[in-house]
Design an enzyme around this catalytic site. Structure first.
Site, short mmCIF file in Angstrom:
data_model
loop_
_atom_site.label_atom_id
_atom_site.label_comp_id
_atom_site.label_asym_id
_atom_site.label_seq_id
_atom_site.Cartn_x
_atom_site.Cartn_y
_atom_site.Cartn_z
N HIS A 98 0.99 1.36 8.32
CA HIS A 98 -0.03 0.35 8.00
C HIS A 98 0.67 -0.91 7.50
O HIS A 98 1.71 -0.84 6.83
CB HIS A 98 -0.98 0.91 6.92
N GLU A 100 0.11 -2.80 5.11
CA GLU A 100 0.35 -2.84 3.65
C GLU A 100 1.59 -2.04 3.29
O GLU A 100 2.31 -2.39 2.36
CB GLU A 100 -0.90 -2.33 2.91
N GLY A 176 -8.70 -7.01 5.57
CA GLY A 176 -9.23 -7.30 4.24
C GLY A 176 -9.56 -8.76 3.99
O GLY A 176 -9.80 -9.17 2.86
P1 PGA Z 1 -10.29 -3.77 6.49
O1 PGA Z 1 -8.97 -2.88 6.53
O2 PGA Z 1 -11.29 -3.10 7.37
O3 PGA Z 1 -10.70 -3.78 5.03
O4 PGA Z 1 -9.90 -5.12 6.97
C1 PGA Z 1 -8.55 -2.28 7.72
C2 PGA Z 1 -7.27 -1.54 7.47
O5 PGA Z 1 -6.48 -1.99 6.65
O6 PGA Z 1 -7.01 -0.47 8.07
#
Ligand code: PGA
Length: 255
Positions: A98, A100, A176
């Site tokens: 991911h 992040e 996000g």
């Molecule tokens: P989001 O996140 O739907 O809040 O944009 C998606 C993700 O990070 O998998």
């Protein structure tokens, strides 16, 4: 094979949200809302919430996933979790790479590849995330970058394991942020991913591959994104924390 024959999968990524008791409560709320889904339904929850999630989802059509795992089988890796540990609990899916994890925890295409292989070797399904930053999109390198990420993630993955790979296209600028890729942008990049997999494993394997879109997919925009020929489901962050919204997305994928 066409889209109608591919498995659509809607996976929630809860990120660092919900305690074990909150997890059980939210899954109880979701269960009746998604019970008649005609697509795969997966919830990827924090590690400590996995037992509560597995217990709450028992007997339902909701499958449980983790959000990462280490690539070694065991050893001196303080704070890490192995694929075998997840497997023994009853976890079936693991999100790998991911953005992040790549941005905040130093994961690279190489470690994404190692983690993907560990997940597959343990018999689990990997949801491998790829996607460009805003700068990379503006530089016009999205297709090349996503193809590269896909290719490295799948390095040394044998063809017989590919049926347990899902690729999630998640443009970093859409995660996000409330900014979603347009349906056309999502479809275009998903098609690049499918073409990359075709070059590695052949057309039939690529046609059977589930390629999700993720990044601010919500109850309002899901139907248009999921209607695209190369969008086979979604990886949902924020909207997967609200039972009604998540169920709306699952319904959109079930049409
Ligand atoms: P989001 O996140 O739907 O809040 O944009 C998606 C993700 O990070 O998998």
């Amino acid at each position: 094979m066409n889209k109608a024959k591919r498995a659509a999968v809607i996976a929630g990524n809860w990120k660092m949200n919900k305690t074990p008791s909150e997890t059980a409560a939210l899954i109880e709320e979701m269960k009746p809302l998604v019970a008649d889904a005609d697509c795969g339904v997966v919830l990827c929850v924090p590690f400590v919430d996995l037992p509560a999630a597995l217990d709450a989802a028992k007997g339902s059509n909701i499958k449980i996933g983790a959000q990462n795992c280490h690539f070694k089988e065991s050893g001196a890796y303080t704070g890490e979790i192995s694929a075998a540990m997840l497997c023994e609990l009853g976890v079936e899916y693991v999100i790998i790479g991911h953005s992040e994890r790549r941005t905040y925890f130093g994961e690279t295409d190489e470690t994404v590849n190692l983690r993907t292989r560990a997940v597959l070797d343990a018999g689990l399904t990997a949801i491998v995330c790829v996607g460009e930053s805003l700068t990379q999109r503006e530089q016009g390198v999205t297709a090349e970058l996503v193809a590269l990420q896909t290719k490295i993630a799948l390095r040394d993955v044998p063809a017989e394991q590919l049926s347990r790979v899902i690729i999630a296209y998640e443009p970093v600028w859409a995660i996000g942020t409330g900014k979603t890729a347009t349906a056309a942008q999502a479809n275009e990049v998903n098609a690049v991913i499918r073409a990359t997999v075709a070059s590695l494993y052949g057309d039939a394997a690529a046609e059977a591959l589930t390629v999700q879109y993720g990044g601010s997919m919500n109850a309002g925009n899901a139907a248009e994104l999921l209607d695209q020929p190369d969008v086979d489901g979604g990886l949902i962050g924020g909207a997967s924390l609200k039972a009604a919204d998540f169920a709306t997305i699952v319904r959109a994928a079930s049409r």
